[in-house]
Design a protein around this motif. Structure first.
Motif, PDB file in Angstrom:
ATOM      1  N   MET A   1       0.860  -1.181   0.000  1.00 52.39           N
ATOM      2  CA  MET A   1       0.000   0.000   0.000  1.00 52.39           C
ATOM      3  C   MET A   1       0.902   1.238   0.000  1.00 52.39           C
ATOM      4  O   MET A   1       1.805   1.346   0.819  1.00 52.39           O
ATOM      5  CB  MET A   1      -0.888  -0.026   1.248  1.00 52.39           C
ATOM      6  N   ASN A   2       0.641   2.166  -0.907  1.00 54.52           N
ATOM      7  CA  ASN A   2       1.500   3.345  -0.981  1.00 54.52           C
ATOM      8  C   ASN A   2       1.053   4.427   0.010  1.00 54.52           C
ATOM      9  O   ASN A   2      -0.002   4.320   0.629  1.00 54.52           O
ATOM     10  CB  ASN A   2       1.567   3.889  -2.418  1.00 54.52           C
ATOM     11  N   ARG A   6      -2.593   5.244   2.105  1.00 53.39           N
ATOM     12  CA  ARG A   6      -2.647   5.271   3.577  1.00 53.39           C
ATOM     13  C   ARG A   6      -3.184   6.600   4.083  1.00 53.39           C
ATOM     14  O   ARG A   6      -3.951   6.637   5.050  1.00 53.39           O
ATOM     15  CB  ARG A   6      -1.272   4.990   4.159  1.00 53.39           C
ATOM     16  N   LEU A   7      -2.772   7.697   3.455  1.00 47.00           N
ATOM     17  CA  LEU A   7      -3.271   9.009   3.875  1.00 47.00           C
ATOM     18  C   LEU A   7      -4.776   9.115   3.654  1.00 47.00           C
ATOM     19  O   LEU A   7      -5.494   9.680   4.488  1.00 47.00           O
ATOM     20  CB  LEU A   7      -2.544  10.130   3.121  1.00 47.00           C
ATOM     21  N   LYS A   8      -5.274   8.566   2.562  1.00 46.80           N
ATOM     22  CA  LYS A   8      -6.713   8.592   2.298  1.00 46.80           C
ATOM     23  C   LYS A   8      -7.471   7.761   3.331  1.00 46.80           C
ATOM     24  O   LYS A   8      -8.529   8.163   3.812  1.00 46.80           O
ATOM     25  CB  LYS A   8      -7.017   8.099   0.891  1.00 46.80           C
ATOM     26  N   LEU A   9      -6.935   6.597   3.671  1.00 47.64           N
ATOM     27  CA  LEU A   9      -7.577   5.748   4.677  1.00 47.64           C
ATOM     28  C   LEU A   9      -7.537   6.397   6.056  1.00 47.64           C
ATOM     29  O   LEU A   9      -8.521   6.346   6.804  1.00 47.64           O
ATOM     30  CB  LEU A   9      -6.912   4.372   4.705  1.00 47.64           C
TER      31      LEU A   9
END
Length: 72
Positions: A1-2, A6-9
């Motif tokens: 996962m980039n 991760r920032l979006k999640l």
């Protein structure tokens, strides 16, 4: 996962817990002494948040840090 995924999640989790607490972005921004735009950008995965701010955020939302970073 980039990183962007991760920032979006992370942003999605922040938004979920903020809404569960009944807070608007403005309310959270005031509580954290940040701008509403900053909160918006974090929730949309466009801005990373420092670890120090994440700890403060977890305290305000009354959740564990692990809740914020749970991407399952």
């Amino acid at each position: 996962m980039n990183l962007m995924s991760r920032l979006k999640l992370l942003g999605s989790n922040i938004k979920k817990y903020r809404k569960a607490k009944g807070l608007r972005q403005l309310d959270l921004a005031i509580a954290m002494n940040l701008s509403e735009d900053y909160i918006c950008r974090v929730e949309n995965g466009l801005k990373p948040m420092s670890l120090k701010k994440l700890f403060r955020l977890a305290d305000i939302l009354e959740v564990k840090m692990t809740d914020l970073i749970d991407f399952n």
